[in-house]
Design an enzyme around this catalytic site. Structure first.
Site, PDB file in Angstrom:
ATOM      1  N   VAL A 225       2.247   5.144   0.138  1.00  0.00           N
ATOM      2  CA  VAL A 225       2.142   6.446   0.783  1.00  0.00           C
ATOM      3  C   VAL A 225       1.901   7.503  -0.297  1.00  0.00           C
ATOM      4  O   VAL A 225       2.372   7.375  -1.428  1.00  0.00           O
ATOM      5  CB  VAL A 225       3.447   6.755   1.556  1.00  0.00           C
ATOM      6  CG1 VAL A 225       3.524   8.219   1.955  1.00  0.00           C
ATOM      7  CG2 VAL A 225       3.554   5.869   2.793  1.00  0.00           C
TER       8      VAL A 225
ATOM      9  N   ILE B 148       4.705  -1.128   3.072  1.00  0.00           N
ATOM     10  CA  ILE B 148       4.428   0.281   2.802  1.00  0.00           C
ATOM     11  C   ILE B 148       5.285   0.731   1.622  1.00  0.00           C
ATOM     12  O   ILE B 148       6.517   0.685   1.681  1.00  0.00           O
ATOM     13  CB  ILE B 148       4.724   1.151   4.037  1.00  0.00           C
ATOM     14  CG1 ILE B 148       3.782   0.776   5.198  1.00  0.00           C
ATOM     15  CG2 ILE B 148       4.594   2.636   3.695  1.00  0.00           C
ATOM     16  CD1 ILE B 148       2.315   1.061   4.944  1.00  0.00           C
ATOM     17  N   LYS B 149       4.618   1.147   0.557  1.00  0.00           N
ATOM     18  CA  LYS B 149       5.337   1.575  -0.649  1.00  0.00           C
ATOM     19  C   LYS B 149       5.707   3.048  -0.543  1.00  0.00           C
ATOM     20  O   LYS B 149       4.860   3.900  -0.253  1.00  0.00           O
ATOM     21  CB  LYS B 149       4.482   1.356  -1.897  1.00  0.00           C
ATOM     22  CG  LYS B 149       4.475  -0.070  -2.389  1.00  0.00           C
ATOM     23  CD  LYS B 149       3.650  -0.215  -3.652  1.00  0.00           C
ATOM     24  CE  LYS B 149       4.414   0.194  -4.886  1.00  0.00           C
ATOM     25  NZ  LYS B 149       3.646  -0.097  -6.120  1.00  0.00           N
ATOM     26  N   ILE B 150       6.972   3.320  -0.820  1.00  0.00           N
ATOM     27  CA  ILE B 150       7.510   4.675  -0.716  1.00  0.00           C
ATOM     28  C   ILE B 150       8.426   4.913  -1.912  1.00  0.00           C
ATOM     29  O   ILE B 150       9.210   4.035  -2.279  1.00  0.00           O
ATOM     30  CB  ILE B 150       8.310   4.848   0.590  1.00  0.00           C
ATOM     31  CG1 ILE B 150       7.420   4.593   1.818  1.00  0.00           C
ATOM     32  CG2 ILE B 150       8.948   6.224   0.678  1.00  0.00           C
ATOM     33  CD1 ILE B 150       8.188   4.501   3.128  1.00  0.00           C
TER      34      ILE B 150
ATOM     35  N   THR C 207       0.858  -1.189   0.000  1.00  0.00           N
ATOM     36  CA  THR C 207       0.000   0.000   0.000  1.00  0.00           C
ATOM     37  C   THR C 207       0.889   1.232   0.000  1.00  0.00           C
ATOM     38  O   THR C 207       1.796   1.346   0.823  1.00  0.00           O
ATOM     39  CB  THR C 207      -0.923   0.000   1.233  1.00  0.00           C
ATOM     40  OG1 THR C 207      -1.782  -1.145   1.178  1.00  0.00           O
ATOM     41  CG2 THR C 207      -1.768   1.262   1.293  1.00  0.00           C
TER      42      THR C 207
END
Length: 333
Positions: free
Chosen positions: A100, A134-136, A98
């Site tokens: 950011v 967490i995709k950044i 998911t």
């Protein structure tokens, strides 16, 4: 004979690159990845209007009295990403990525806070952080944010990654996973050279991921390499054996139908014996990105594209919220 997809799945973790729940049910991958563009595409699908409505309702309940529509829509962007992630996790056995808000890509602290919030939203649904990546965006600030989050036990997927410098900086920061963008690297080289075809192992995106994979394995880095953003089946086949490959449904379908022998191209034992341990401080990282025209252009383009997708999603959510309010007013009268 087994399909190419079956053979690939025996040597690489196949990940579905989509927010479409029906596609995920069809291919039954272990993991799934989403991004703002994929969430937007799913949100436009009439089949998911109830999910959008639930996200809006959940956001209303989460906000204090006196909230504005702007407050609501910003909250719902987070909620809708988590709602889709929650539904995806009902189908798969592994992890969902998911992302950011891409507009925070150059703000370390804001990225950390947004990631913590997303993890808490998942926790409210009884979903443990171990099932979330967490995709950044792999900016310097993004990597530093991910380094903080990893120390808190929040696993990260560094995306929009286009060169060796970004990859090594992530590995040195002990990031869980990186997503080098194979196809977008190819796009840039096609546009700049005028060459219409790069075959097999000559594909510049394939070359980049292969270099990163081999270096990571030689140096014993734990960071997983997940090839992403494919333009054709040859790119996927040339990276058979990579830790993970995230693949769009249209290519998963083609791989499922195709027969023939798939040769493993990447393996832990195939090393290139680098003598140098690379490490990039901030000034080195920024200079490397500046000197790499492809990486700097594609990173900027990717952040801009994902930011626009979020803005379009906000407009869609606002429109739907207005429809719900008007319907309630009409019903009340």
């Amino acid at each position: 004979m087994k399909s190419i997809l079956e053979q690939l799945s025996s040597m690489t973790v196949v990940v579905a690159d989509t927010g479409d729940l029906d596609s995920i049910k069809k291919f039954q991958p272990r993991d799934a990845t989403t991004n703002p563009s994929l969430i937007l595409a799913a949100a436009k699908n009439p089949d998911y209007v109830k999910l959008i409505d639930k996200s809006l309702e959940s956001s209303e309940n989460a906000l204090p009295q006196g909230f504005t529509e702007i407050d609501l829509i910003k909250e719902t962007v987070d909620q809708v990403s988590v709602f889709f992630g929650k539904e995806i996790l009902k189908i798969i056995s592994g992890r969902v990525s998911t992302e950011v808000d891409a507009r925070l890509s150059f703000d370390t602290q804001a990225t950390v806070e947004k990631a913590r919030k997303l993890i808490n939203l998942y926790k409210n649904f009884g979903i443990e952080k171990e099932r979330i990546l967490i995709k950044i965006a792999a900016t310097w600030e993004g990597i530093k944010a991910a380094e903080i989050l990893e120390k808190e036990g929040i696993k990260c997927n560094l995306t929009l990654l286009f060169n060796f410098c970004q990859a090594v900086t992530c590995a040195n920061a002990k990031i869980t996973l990186i997503s080098p963008f194979v196809g977008r690297i190819l796009d840039w080289h096609k546009a700049k050279t005028g060459k219409t075809s790069f075959v097999g192992a000559e594909d510049p995106g394939v070359i980049s991921v292969t270099q990163i994979y081999k270096y990571f394995k030689e140096k014993g880095f734990k960071t997983e390499v997940m090839g992403a953003s494919f333009r054709n089946l040859d790119e996927i086949k040339e990276l058979a054996g990579c830790d993970l490959l995230t693949i769009a449904p249209k290519f998963l379908e083609e791989l499922k139908k195709e027969k023939g022998e798939l040769v493993r191209k990447l393996d832990v034992s195939t090393q290139i014996n680098h003598s140098i341990d690379y490490e990039f401080e901030e000034k080195d990282f920024r200079l490397s990105m500046l000197e790499d025209q492809m990486a700097s252009e594609k990173l900027s383009e990717g952040i801009t594209g994902f930011s626009k997708a979020i803005e379009e999603l906000e407009e869609l959510l606002l429109k739907r919220y207005s429809e719900i309010k008007n319907h309630k007013l009409i019903s009340a009268n």
